[in-house]
Motif scaffolding. Structure first.
Motif, mmCIF file in Angstrom:
data_model
loop_
_atom_site.group_PDB
_atom_site.id
_atom_site.type_symbol
_atom_site.label_atom_id
_atom_site.label_comp_id
_atom_site.label_asym_id
_atom_site.label_seq_id
_atom_site.Cartn_x
_atom_site.Cartn_y
_atom_site.Cartn_z
ATOM 1 N N LYS A 31 0.838 -1.212 0.000
ATOM 2 C CA LYS A 31 0.000 0.000 0.000
ATOM 3 C C LYS A 31 0.867 1.254 0.000
ATOM 4 O O LYS A 31 0.567 2.233 -0.677
ATOM 5 C CB LYS A 31 -0.911 0.006 1.226
ATOM 6 N N ILE A 32 1.939 1.203 0.769
ATOM 7 C CA ILE A 32 2.833 2.370 0.815
ATOM 8 C C ILE A 32 3.462 2.602 -0.562
ATOM 9 O O ILE A 32 3.496 3.716 -1.074
ATOM 10 C CB ILE A 32 3.941 2.159 1.875
ATOM 11 N N LYS A 33 3.915 1.517 -1.170
ATOM 12 C CA LYS A 33 4.561 1.646 -2.485
ATOM 13 C C LYS A 33 3.573 2.132 -3.535
ATOM 14 O O LYS A 33 3.926 2.882 -4.440
ATOM 15 C CB LYS A 33 5.155 0.305 -2.924
ATOM 16 N N LEU A 34 2.347 1.663 -3.426
ATOM 17 C CA LEU A 34 1.327 2.097 -4.395
ATOM 18 C C LEU A 34 1.175 3.611 -4.352
ATOM 19 O O LEU A 34 1.045 4.278 -5.387
ATOM 20 C CB LEU A 34 -0.011 1.412 -4.086
ATOM 21 N N GLY A 35 1.203 4.158 -3.149
ATOM 22 C CA GLY A 35 1.106 5.610 -3.001
ATOM 23 C C GLY A 35 2.239 6.317 -3.722
ATOM 24 O O GLY A 35 2.028 7.246 -4.491
ATOM 25 N N ASP A 36 3.459 5.825 -3.495
ATOM 26 C CA ASP A 36 4.633 6.471 -4.110
ATOM 27 C C ASP A 36 4.621 6.328 -5.622
ATOM 28 O O ASP A 36 4.985 7.243 -6.348
ATOM 29 C CB ASP A 36 5.940 5.823 -3.614
ATOM 30 N N MET A 37 4.228 5.136 -6.084
ATOM 31 C CA MET A 37 4.414 4.841 -7.505
ATOM 32 C C MET A 37 3.209 5.184 -8.368
ATOM 33 O O MET A 37 3.352 5.410 -9.559
ATOM 34 C CB MET A 37 4.764 3.353 -7.674
ATOM 35 N N MET A 71 -13.677 14.524 -1.535
ATOM 36 C CA MET A 71 -14.251 13.170 -1.453
ATOM 37 C C MET A 71 -13.639 12.370 -0.311
ATOM 38 O O MET A 71 -14.315 11.552 0.322
ATOM 39 C CB MET A 71 -13.997 12.408 -2.756
ATOM 40 N N ALA A 72 -12.349 12.587 -0.071
ATOM 41 C CA ALA A 72 -11.623 11.769 0.915
ATOM 42 C C ALA A 72 -12.141 11.982 2.330
ATOM 43 O O ALA A 72 -11.836 11.203 3.235
ATOM 44 C CB ALA A 72 -10.123 12.061 0.834
ATOM 45 N N GLN A 73 -12.963 13.015 2.519
ATOM 46 C CA GLN A 73 -13.535 13.224 3.857
ATOM 47 C C GLN A 73 -14.599 12.189 4.180
ATOM 48 O O GLN A 73 -14.963 11.992 5.335
ATOM 49 C CB GLN A 73 -14.142 14.629 3.942
ATOM 50 N N ASP A 74 -15.121 11.545 3.172
ATOM 51 C CA ASP A 74 -16.153 10.521 3.399
ATOM 52 C C ASP A 74 -15.508 9.145 3.542
ATOM 53 O O ASP A 74 -14.448 8.884 2.990
ATOM 54 C CB ASP A 74 -17.127 10.491 2.211
ATOM 55 N N ASP A 75 -16.218 8.277 4.262
ATOM 56 C CA ASP A 75 -15.715 6.910 4.418
ATOM 57 C C ASP A 75 -16.182 5.995 3.300
ATOM 58 O O ASP A 75 -15.671 4.902 3.116
ATOM 59 C CB ASP A 75 -16.173 6.318 5.751
ATOM 60 N N GLY A 76 -17.184 6.437 2.562
ATOM 61 C CA GLY A 76 -17.701 5.635 1.454
ATOM 62 C C GLY A 76 -18.057 6.572 0.325
ATOM 63 O O GLY A 76 -17.497 7.675 0.242
ATOM 64 N N PRO A 77 -18.998 6.197 -0.539
ATOM 65 C CA PRO A 77 -19.373 7.051 -1.668
ATOM 66 C C PRO A 77 -19.744 8.467 -1.226
ATOM 67 O O PRO A 77 -20.319 8.661 -0.154
ATOM 68 C CB PRO A 77 -20.597 6.328 -2.245
ATOM 69 N N PHE A 137 -14.064 6.350 -5.022
ATOM 70 C CA PHE A 137 -12.737 6.162 -5.606
ATOM 71 C C PHE A 137 -12.663 4.846 -6.357
ATOM 72 O O PHE A 137 -13.186 3.837 -5.911
ATOM 73 C CB PHE A 137 -11.660 6.171 -4.509
ATOM 74 N N LYS A 138 -12.004 4.893 -7.492
ATOM 75 C CA LYS A 138 -11.800 3.668 -8.254
ATOM 76 C C LYS A 138 -10.389 3.128 -8.044
ATOM 77 O O LYS A 138 -10.178 1.936 -7.908
ATOM 78 C CB LYS A 138 -12.041 3.947 -9.742
ATOM 79 N N ARG A 194 -8.173 6.919 -1.220
ATOM 80 C CA ARG A 194 -8.745 7.659 -0.088
ATOM 81 C C ARG A 194 -7.733 7.721 1.066
ATOM 82 O O ARG A 194 -7.453 8.796 1.604
ATOM 83 C CB ARG A 194 -10.026 6.975 0.383
ATOM 84 N N ASP A 195 -7.164 6.574 1.400
ATOM 85 C CA ASP A 195 -6.193 6.532 2.505
ATOM 86 C C ASP A 195 -4.997 7.420 2.184
ATOM 87 O O ASP A 195 -4.482 8.141 3.041
ATOM 88 C CB ASP A 195 -5.679 5.096 2.726
ATOM 89 N N TYR A 196 -4.563 7.333 0.938
ATOM 90 C CA TYR A 196 -3.393 8.115 0.533
ATOM 91 C C TYR A 196 -3.686 9.612 0.689
ATOM 92 O O TYR A 196 -2.871 10.367 1.213
ATOM 93 C CB TYR A 196 -3.013 7.790 -0.907
ATOM 94 N N LEU A 197 -4.859 10.037 0.223
ATOM 95 C CA LEU A 197 -5.203 11.458 0.300
ATOM 96 C C LEU A 197 -5.312 11.920 1.752
ATOM 97 O O LEU A 197 -4.919 13.026 2.092
ATOM 98 C CB LEU A 197 -6.519 11.717 -0.438
ATOM 99 N N ARG A 198 -5.843 11.053 2.583
ATOM 100 C CA ARG A 198 -5.964 11.437 3.995
ATOM 101 C C ARG A 198 -4.584 11.629 4.609
ATOM 102 O O ARG A 198 -4.369 12.507 5.427
ATOM 103 C CB ARG A 198 -6.737 10.379 4.767
ATOM 104 N N GLU A 199 -3.664 10.814 4.193
ATOM 105 C CA GLU A 199 -2.318 10.915 4.757
ATOM 106 C C GLU A 199 -1.480 12.014 4.111
ATOM 107 O O GLU A 199 -0.684 12.667 4.758
ATOM 108 C CB GLU A 199 -1.576 9.590 4.580
ATOM 109 N N HIS A 200 -1.639 12.158 2.795
ATOM 110 C CA HIS A 200 -0.730 13.064 2.066
ATOM 111 C C HIS A 200 -1.432 14.295 1.504
ATOM 112 O O HIS A 200 -0.802 15.094 0.845
ATOM 113 C CB HIS A 200 -0.071 12.327 0.891
ATOM 114 N N GLY A 201 -2.724 14.403 1.729
ATOM 115 C CA GLY A 201 -3.503 15.483 1.118
ATOM 116 C C GLY A 201 -2.928 16.848 1.446
ATOM 117 O O GLY A 201 -2.767 17.697 0.577
ATOM 118 N N ALA A 202 -2.588 17.032 2.721
ATOM 119 C CA ALA A 202 -2.070 18.331 3.140
ATOM 120 C C ALA A 202 -0.796 18.668 2.376
ATOM 121 O O ALA A 202 -0.585 19.790 1.938
ATOM 122 C CB ALA A 202 -1.794 18.325 4.637
#
Ligand SMILES: Nc1ncnc2c1ncn2[C@@H]1O[C@H](COP(=O)(O)OP(=O)(O)OP(=O)(O)O)[C@@H](O)[C@H]1O
Ligand SMILES: [Mg+2]
Length: 388
Positions: free
Chosen positions: A290-296, A316-322, A362-363, A368-376
């Motif tokens: 998952k970490i690598k997917l974010g980077d790559m 969108m990333a503020q929501d837990d689902g659609p 998200f497709k 979503r997880d990535y944006l929550r972590e790296h969005g800022a």
């Protein structure tokens, strides 16, 4: 033992999961003879969905039939490189032999230098098309006697290379009309390919068969894990196989990442086991993947988007689902019509999809997880860029 999984762009995976039908279609087109519709095709889809490895696989089909296969990337100068390959002369000698204009692609010359020479130095597109067509014809004269042909694959198609793509497509159109034994497949991200397809000069390409590559079925992913792990002499139980398959979400790049990092965890460190992929190794591998997917994938995908499209995803990333599209527009403080432009763009790029009327999700897995972590971080970088 070498790691059997290949999480590298363009690298042929140990098992090409879920693409049997597409391969079958092209195989049929090759055997069907001159003028078969599947001989003119394009592949689109999100980053990491497997466009490049599909081009490789389709190229192999043609090679198996004795065809000449030339793989090119739509970077500046590709027509000259194609002509060089067709005439059997190496790229480095091309400039002095075939055409003086190719001196622009002198190896080692700085890119800026060749760009500064300006378009006046390029032969007109029509001439390039003619040179290319002639080179193709000469090569085909010999190949066709043995019932063989030429396949050209062009990867990373984008509108910036439109002049050369026009030249190539014009030549291909003529060769098809002349009933030559050829096939042409091009590939690129959806928006890039669309710009090319919609070019006024290239109406002919609109008739190409479209393969929109997407997720692959989880049971096929699971089977591929089972086969690859077993072929490399390790055991794995059903529960672990299911966990590995689930973690990929059917996204092809993630198959290789999960496989690679899990295999690695089974070879080194506290989770190592010479004979078995343990649940602990799988858990570690999945987390690492998952970490690598974010980077790559996520990082580069976001970099390629407009600021507003990124903001849409962050909202969108503020929501837990659609997410409700109306609610997203409110969060963005924009009217729904404006927000809709970005929704449409993101859907086209296979980054999000419509789950039901007025809702999107998200497709790309784990975005979503990535944006929550790296969005800022992404927002900050944009703010800095806009100040410069
Ligand atoms: N059908 C598949 N089954 C298993 N693995 C796959 C499949 N397709 C692609 N992969 C793996 O996914 C990764 C990405 O593939 P590839 O580079 O072809 O994607 P791409 O669509 O060309 O991406 P980009 O848009 O970045 O060029 C590679 O590691 C490849 O081995
Ligand atoms: Mg690619």
């Amino acid at each position: 033992m070498p790691n059997p999984f290949k999480p590298t762009a363009g690298m042929t995976p140990p098992v090409l999961v879920g693409r049997g039908d597409d391969i079958e279609d092209f195989s049929y087109a090759l055997d069907d003879g001159v003028g078969a519709p599947g001989r003119l095709m394009y592949l689109t889809g999100a980053r990491g969905v497997g466009k490049t490895v599909m081009l490789n696989a389709l190229g192999d089909l043609a090679r198996q039939r004795g065809w000449l296969v030339i793989d090119e990337t739509a970077e500046s100068g590709f027509i000259d490189r194609l002509i060089g390959s067709l005439s059997g002369k190496s790229k480095t000698h091309l400039s002095s032999v075939t055409m003086p204009t190719a001196s622009l692609s002198v190896p080692g010359a700085p890119v800026a230098a060749s760009l500064n020479l300006g378009s006046a130095q390029f032969a007109p597109a029509a001439d390039r098309a003619l040179d290319f067509r002639r080179a193709m014809s000469e090569r085909l004269d010999k190949l066709e006697r043995k019932r063989q042909g030429i396949l050209i694959t062009l990867d990373e198609v984008q509108a910036s290379g439109i002049d050369e793509i026009r030249a190539l497509a014009t030549a291909v159109q003529h060769l098809i009309r002349e009933q030559r034994n050829i096939a042409f497949i091009f590939a690129g991200l959806p928006s890039m390919v669309e710009d090319v397809i919609n070019d006024n000069v290239l109406t002919f390409l609109r008739r190409a068969e479209r393969k929109h590559l997407g997720d692959v079925p989880l049971d096929a992913v699971r089977q591929a894990f089972a086969d690859t792990i077993e072929a490399n002499d390790k055991n794995v139980d059903d529960a672990v196989l299911s966990a590995l398959a689930q973690a990929t979400n059917g996204y092809p790049f993630m198959i290789q990442l999960v496989g690679y990092w899990t295999w690695r965890a089974s070879e080194t460190g506290p989770t190592a086991d010479a004979h078995v992929i343990t649940p602990e190794a799988a858990a570690k591998g999945i987390a690492q993947a998952k970490i690598k997917l974010g980077d790559m994938v996520h990082g580069p995908a976001l970099d390629g988007l407009s600021a507003m499209a990124c903001d849409y995803l962050l909202a969108m990333a503020q929501d837990d689902g659609p997410s409700s599209t109306g609610e997203i527009a409110r969060r963005l403080e924009r009217n729904p019509i404006y927000a809709n432009v970005y929704r449409t763009q993101l859907i086209k790029e296979d980054i999000i999809y419509q789950t039901s009327y007025g809702f999107v999700d998200f497709k790309l897995p784990y975005l979503r997880d990535y944006l929550r972590e790296h969005g800022a971080f992404h927002q900050m970088r944009r703010t800095i860029a806009s100040l410069e």
